[in-house]
Design an enzyme around this catalytic site. Structure first.
Site, PDB file in Angstrom:
ATOM      1  N   ARG A 104     -28.196 -30.262   4.068  1.00  0.00           N
ATOM      2  CA  ARG A 104     -29.297 -30.285   5.040  1.00  0.00           C
ATOM      3  C   ARG A 104     -29.345 -28.907   5.690  1.00  0.00           C
ATOM      4  O   ARG A 104     -28.538 -28.031   5.404  1.00  0.00           O
ATOM      5  CB  ARG A 104     -29.183 -31.444   6.038  1.00  0.00           C
ATOM      6  CG  ARG A 104     -27.831 -31.961   6.405  1.00  0.00           C
ATOM      7  CD  ARG A 104     -26.962 -30.987   7.147  1.00  0.00           C
ATOM      8  NE  ARG A 104     -27.634 -30.491   8.332  1.00  0.00           N
ATOM      9  CZ  ARG A 104     -27.341 -29.387   8.974  1.00  0.00           C
ATOM     10  NH1 ARG A 104     -26.358 -28.595   8.537  1.00  0.00           N
ATOM     11  NH2 ARG A 104     -27.985 -28.986  10.034  1.00  0.00           N
ATOM     12  N   GLY A 105     -30.335 -28.729   6.592  1.00  0.00           N
ATOM     13  CA  GLY A 105     -30.570 -27.403   7.149  1.00  0.00           C
ATOM     14  C   GLY A 105     -31.621 -26.722   6.279  1.00  0.00           C
ATOM     15  O   GLY A 105     -31.509 -26.712   5.042  1.00  0.00           O
ATOM     16  N   ALA A 106     -32.638 -26.145   6.932  1.00  0.00           N
ATOM     17  CA  ALA A 106     -33.810 -25.659   6.191  1.00  0.00           C
ATOM     18  C   ALA A 106     -33.464 -24.702   5.034  1.00  0.00           C
ATOM     19  O   ALA A 106     -33.888 -24.924   3.891  1.00  0.00           O
ATOM     20  CB  ALA A 106     -34.793 -25.022   7.166  1.00  0.00           C
ATOM     21  N   ARG A 118     -37.858 -34.098   1.779  1.00  0.00           N
ATOM     22  CA  ARG A 118     -37.904 -33.953   3.245  1.00  0.00           C
ATOM     23  C   ARG A 118     -39.127 -33.100   3.590  1.00  0.00           C
ATOM     24  O   ARG A 118     -39.310 -32.017   3.030  1.00  0.00           O
ATOM     25  CB  ARG A 118     -36.613 -33.307   3.770  1.00  0.00           C
ATOM     26  CG  ARG A 118     -35.388 -34.205   3.560  1.00  0.00           C
ATOM     27  CD  ARG A 118     -34.207 -33.765   4.400  1.00  0.00           C
ATOM     28  NE  ARG A 118     -34.416 -34.017   5.809  1.00  0.00           N
ATOM     29  CZ  ARG A 118     -33.620 -33.517   6.771  1.00  0.00           C
ATOM     30  NH1 ARG A 118     -32.603 -32.729   6.456  1.00  0.00           N
ATOM     31  NH2 ARG A 118     -33.849 -33.805   8.041  1.00  0.00           N
ATOM     32  N   GLN A 161     -25.464 -33.737  14.420  1.00  0.00           N
ATOM     33  CA  GLN A 161     -25.094 -32.528  13.651  1.00  0.00           C
ATOM     34  C   GLN A 161     -24.326 -31.518  14.507  1.00  0.00           C
ATOM     35  O   GLN A 161     -23.551 -30.734  13.980  1.00  0.00           O
ATOM     36  CB  GLN A 161     -26.361 -31.850  13.094  1.00  0.00           C
ATOM     37  CG  GLN A 161     -27.054 -32.607  11.983  1.00  0.00           C
ATOM     38  CD  GLN A 161     -28.176 -33.464  12.519  1.00  0.00           C
ATOM     39  OE1 GLN A 161     -28.105 -33.994  13.632  1.00  0.00           O
ATOM     40  NE2 GLN A 161     -29.226 -33.626  11.737  1.00  0.00           N
ATOM     41  N   ASP A 205     -36.990 -25.127  11.493  1.00  0.00           N
ATOM     42  CA  ASP A 205     -37.309 -25.614  10.140  1.00  0.00           C
ATOM     43  C   ASP A 205     -38.665 -25.116   9.657  1.00  0.00           C
ATOM     44  O   ASP A 205     -38.939 -25.112   8.458  1.00  0.00           O
ATOM     45  CB  ASP A 205     -37.285 -27.142  10.114  1.00  0.00           C
ATOM     46  CG  ASP A 205     -35.856 -27.649  10.140  1.00  0.00           C
ATOM     47  OD1 ASP A 205     -35.243 -27.618  11.219  1.00  0.00           O
ATOM     48  OD2 ASP A 205     -35.347 -28.018   9.076  1.00  0.00           O
ATOM     49  N   ASN A 242     -38.085 -27.580  15.306  1.00  0.00           N
ATOM     50  CA  ASN A 242     -36.642 -27.700  15.061  1.00  0.00           C
ATOM     51  C   ASN A 242     -36.204 -29.115  15.430  1.00  0.00           C
ATOM     52  O   ASN A 242     -37.010 -29.944  15.844  1.00  0.00           O
ATOM     53  CB  ASN A 242     -35.897 -26.634  15.881  1.00  0.00           C
ATOM     54  CG  ASN A 242     -34.437 -26.523  15.489  1.00  0.00           C
ATOM     55  OD1 ASN A 242     -34.116 -26.403  14.294  1.00  0.00           O
ATOM     56  ND2 ASN A 242     -33.530 -26.578  16.449  1.00  0.00           N
ATOM     57  N   LYS A 243     -34.929 -29.355  15.294  1.00  0.00           N
ATOM     58  CA  LYS A 243     -34.364 -30.696  15.508  1.00  0.00           C
ATOM     59  C   LYS A 243     -34.843 -31.308  16.815  1.00  0.00           C
ATOM     60  O   LYS A 243     -34.935 -30.639  17.836  1.00  0.00           O
ATOM     61  CB  LYS A 243     -32.838 -30.566  15.477  1.00  0.00           C
ATOM     62  CG  LYS A 243     -32.070 -31.856  15.652  1.00  0.00           C
ATOM     63  CD  LYS A 243     -32.477 -32.939  14.664  1.00  0.00           C
ATOM     64  CE  LYS A 243     -32.395 -32.509  13.216  1.00  0.00           C
ATOM     65  NZ  LYS A 243     -33.065 -33.457  12.304  1.00  0.00           N
TER      66      LYS A 243
END
Ligand code: MRU
Length: 383
Positions: A53-55, A90, A206, A247, A257-258
């Protein structure tokens, strides 16, 4: 970066030259395990289930996913199917579409027999470029942190320079270094006395699981806080800067973002705390201007809100009660039966709340002029 003194990246080509290795991030911080991805289906599943995960890392995994697809079927039809399958995993991080488009463009005019090998080279190039971009973000952020720390020496009264971060935008979210954590690693290595407030980042945590793991393995002083504590710390002058990843960044400088990032930006704005967003150019979506209206927000399962997973601390007691002592991790219910959870995974922070963007090309205002000033040779010239 380091785990117990050994240097790791998050993704690599396995010695067989055909399959791809990754760290299983769903098991961190309690278990460090790697996985081998040998098919496009496996790569898509790894992205969907957040093994990776993570862009930026999603983008690189997608690129290798196309390679895996072309190894078993290099036809136009298979290429199109694999592209759609990976792209649908995603929706928010634009790096995925960016990397898939890059590999597809590179291979589609080639004879079928050459496609898998060229896809491999392109995926490897994207991975190497990501490492270089993140290292450069770290260098620009380091200079910024050094200046900020010096400027706040009086207020700090001898305490460390304190940075707050949300989610995980560290090396686990990229190939190496990270985006928001790269300046932190570079500052720590340069000897800046710093301490990181780590937002736990509900619902998937996370921050508590991945950022704390990374910082701990690199020896960076840090403390995990509940997501709701940040505003209080800022009101009491205990945060010198906030730094997060993104992201997807619009050409006007809005950042997605998150979930929870926006609330941190509001609190930072209210308390005069600088709010920085670190990003590689691959995270900019030049086709969008209005982040709030135009960026697709991933909707994840409500069960991530109503349940929580972790490592059991009382396995001895469980074993004494006759249950299996081997069962060390567990998922438990947080809510009453029948209560639904709602789980938007990202939010948009408008450019006006962002003090500056830290990119591999330097630091710029969060605005169209700022981004075009840095990236005029790329998408910045059009639109
Ligand atoms: O849902 P995740 O864990 O993939 O979300 C990750 C983030 O929100 C990061 O901050 C973002 O991808 C930037 S990573 C360098």
């Amino acid at each position: 970066m380091n785990i117990d003194g050994q240097a790791w990246r998050t993704i690599w080509l396995e010695p067989d030259g055909r399959s791809v290795g990754v760290i299983d991030q769903t098991l961190l911080p309690h278990r460090f395990t790697t996985r081998q991805l040998s098919s496009c289906d496996a790569a898509a599943e790894a992205i969907r289930t957040m093994v990776v995960r993570g862009a930026p890392l999603i983008g690189v995994t997608g690129a290798y996913g196309l390679m895996l697809a072309l190894q078993s079927d290099p036809s136009d039809t298979a290429l199109a199917q694999a592209y759609d399958q990976l792209n649908a995993t995603r929706p928010t991080a634009v790096n995925l579409r960016w990397a898939l488009q890059r590999v597809r463009q590179r291979v589609q005019a080639l004879p079928e027999r050459e496609r898998a090998e060229v896809a491999r080279l392109e995926a490897a190039a994207i991975a190497e470029e990501d490492v270089a971009m993140c290292a450069a973000i770290g260098d620009h952020g380091l200079a910024l942190f050094q200046a900020l720390a010096a400027g706040r020496a009086l207020e700090r009264q001898g305490r460390p320079f304190q940075v707050l971060t949300h989610c995980n935008a560290g090396w686990l979210a990229t190939v190496d270094w990270g985006t928001a954590l790269a300046p932190i690693y570079k500052a720590h290595r340069a000897g800046l006395d710093l301490h990181v407030w780590v937002d736990e980042t509900r619902p998937r945590n996370q921050g508590a699981s991945l950022t704390a793991f990374e910082l701990g393995r690199e020896g960076v002083p840090h403390t995990v806080i509940v997501d709701n504590a940040g505003g209080h710390l800022m009101q009491h002058g205990l945060v010198d800067a906030v730094i997060v990843g993104t992201d997807r960044t619009t050409r006007s400088g809005d950042v997605c973002n998150k979930i929870g990032t926006y609330l941190k930006a509001l609190a930072a704005h209210d308390n005069g705390v600088p709010f920085y967003v670190a990003l590689p150019g691959s995270t900019i979506d030049w086709s969008l201007r209005d982040g709030l209206a135009e960026i697709p927000i991933e909707a994840r399962s409500g069960s991530e809100v109503t349940q929580i997973s972790g490592r059991l601390l009382n396995t001895g007691a469980i074993a004494a009660a006759g249950e299996s002592a081997a069962m060390e991790s567990a998922t438990v219910a947080l809510t009453p039966e029948g209560s639904e959870g709602f789980n938007p995974a990202f939010d948009v922070t408008p450019a006006r709340l962002v003090t500056a963007l830290i990119t591999e090309r330097g630091v710029a205002p969060a605005s169209e002029a700022g981004l075009v000033g840095l990236y005029g040779d790329l998408g910045g010239a059009g639109g």
